[in-house]
Write a protein that holds these residues in place. Structure first.
Motif, short mmCIF file in Angstrom:
data_model
loop_
_atom_site.label_atom_id
_atom_site.label_comp_id
_atom_site.label_asym_id
_atom_site.label_seq_id
_atom_site.Cartn_x
_atom_site.Cartn_y
_atom_site.Cartn_z
N SER A 2 0.74 -1.14 -0.25
CA SER A 2 0.23 0.39 0.41
C SER A 2 0.79 1.14 0.03
O SER A 2 2.08 1.26 0.48
CB SER A 2 -0.96 0.31 1.53
OG SER A 2 -1.70 1.11 1.86
N ARG A 3 0.33 2.36 -0.80
CA ARG A 3 1.25 3.29 -1.21
C ARG A 3 0.57 3.92 -0.82
O ARG A 3 -0.86 3.96 -1.01
CB ARG A 3 2.05 3.51 -1.92
CG ARG A 3 2.98 2.88 -2.87
CD ARG A 3 2.88 2.55 -4.73
NE ARG A 3 1.64 2.45 -5.54
CZ ARG A 3 1.37 2.76 -6.16
NH1 ARG A 3 2.71 2.69 -7.04
NH2 ARG A 3 0.07 2.24 -6.86
N ASP A 27 -4.82 0.82 -1.68
CA ASP A 27 -3.59 2.05 -1.69
C ASP A 27 -4.69 2.89 -0.84
O ASP A 27 -5.44 3.14 -1.27
CB ASP A 27 -3.01 2.79 -2.81
CG ASP A 27 -2.40 2.25 -3.80
OD1 ASP A 27 -0.91 1.91 -3.34
OD2 ASP A 27 -2.15 1.98 -4.90
N ALA A 81 3.73 8.96 -2.38
CA ALA A 81 5.49 8.49 -2.34
C ALA A 81 4.57 8.23 -4.39
O ALA A 81 5.32 8.62 -5.20
CB ALA A 81 4.63 6.87 -2.33
N ALA A 128 10.12 7.13 -0.98
CA ALA A 128 9.43 6.49 -1.53
C ALA A 128 10.20 5.97 -2.76
O ALA A 128 9.10 5.14 -3.33
CB ALA A 128 8.28 7.20 -1.65
N GLY A 130 9.11 6.62 -6.00
CA GLY A 130 7.41 6.85 -6.17
C GLY A 130 7.07 6.90 -7.37
O GLY A 130 8.60 7.27 -8.22
#
Ligand SMILES: NC(=O)c1ccc[n+]([C@@H]2O[C@H](COP(=O)([O-])OP(=O)(O)OC[C@H]3O[C@@H](n4cnc5c(N)ncnc54)[C@H](O)[C@@H]3O)[C@@H](O)[C@H]2O)c1
Length: 245
Positions: A2-3, A27, A81, A128, A130
């Motif tokens: 999960s972000r 997420d 992220a 992150a 990301g």
């Protein structure tokens, strides 16, 4: 995994579908919009379905709005992220009839919002490892009457996507999607003849659905696209591969 995923302009249309798609994959979605009621409604739907989401008023053209959101999210340990820059503004008029204030506002929302997103959250995106996904438009590539500032802004989003993908590599991937004609409220004011033309111009002969953009955005933001950066991906039903008739 999960972000925290921040989506701008997530109260309606494509942005709402993007927020739902990230929520469905587990997420933690930061649902932002200038329209707080709309952001609340989308967040409520996500929570009712058991997903994690919060609603926030964010004007992507306002520095203080980004600063307030940043403070709130960092205070909660939820700096993003992933960011999806989807908010936009448009006024349909030829350039010589477009008010200067409208010109500046369209650029500031549609292009400036992307700049402010990375200015605000470059550190959390980097930490992150990301991703950023920018929602551009076919207007970045092709001209239709009455969209001078919108087309310039979307062309700018494409160029900025490439630029940011280089500046923030290898830690942050930055990509864009180029939607064709997607059935949202923006088509409410368009007459039947122009709607029919939009359908004819797409190889698939129909409008796209917001969910058909959202699934590509989720792909570009995720590990399945781990070697993809700096690209602009059409999601246009074939519009860009045919000669319009
Ligand atoms: N619908 C299409 O056919 C189409 C085609 C190509 C590209 N796009 C792009 O897709 C994106 C979403 O469009 P849509 O059709 O879902 O439109 P929409 O009007 O349904 O949603 C846009 C959202 O942006 C929000 N917004 C407007 N100004 C804002 C601001 N200053 N700060 C924050 N939020 C703001 C609105 O409140 C709204 O919720 C836009 O970037 C648009 O350019 C749409």
């Amino acid at each position: 995994m999960s972000r925290v995923v921040l989506v701008t302009g997530a109260g309606h249309g494509i942005g709402a579908a993007i927020a739902r798609a990230f929520g469905e994959r587990g997420d933690d979605v930061v649902v932002t919009d200038l329209d707080g009621e709309a952001a609340n409604a989308v967040t409520g739907q996500l929570r009712d379905a058991g997903h994690s989401a919060t609603a926030h008023v964010l004007d992507v053209a306002a520095d203080d709005s980004w600063a307030a959101l940043s403070a709130e999210l960092r205070g909660a340990g939820r700096a993003p992220a992933v960011i999806v820059n989807n908010a936009f503004m448009n006024v349909v008029a030829p350039a010589h009839e477009l008010d200067p204030a409208a010109w500046h506002a369209i650029l500031d929302v549609t292009l400036g919002g992307v700049y402010r997103s990375v200015r605000t959250f470059h550190d959390s995106l980097t930490a992150a490892r990301g991703a950023v996904v920018n929602v551009a438009s076919m207007h970045a590539l092709f001209a239709w009457p009455g969209h001078p500032a919108y087309a310039a802004a979307k062309g700018g989003v494409v160029a900025l996507t490439r630029q940011l993908s280089l500046e923030y590599a290898p830690h942050v991937r930055v990509n864009a999607v180029l939607p064709g004609s997607i059935m949202t409220r923006v088509w409410d004011s368009v007459d039947d003849a122009d709607r029919a033309a939009a359908m004819r111009q797409a190889t698939l002969g129909r409008f796209g659905r917001p969910e058909e953009v959202a699934s590509v955005v989720v792909f570009l933001a995720g590990d399945d696209a781990s070697f993809v950066t700096g690209i602009v991906m059409p999601v246009d039903g074939g519009l860009s591969t045919t000669v319009a008739t």
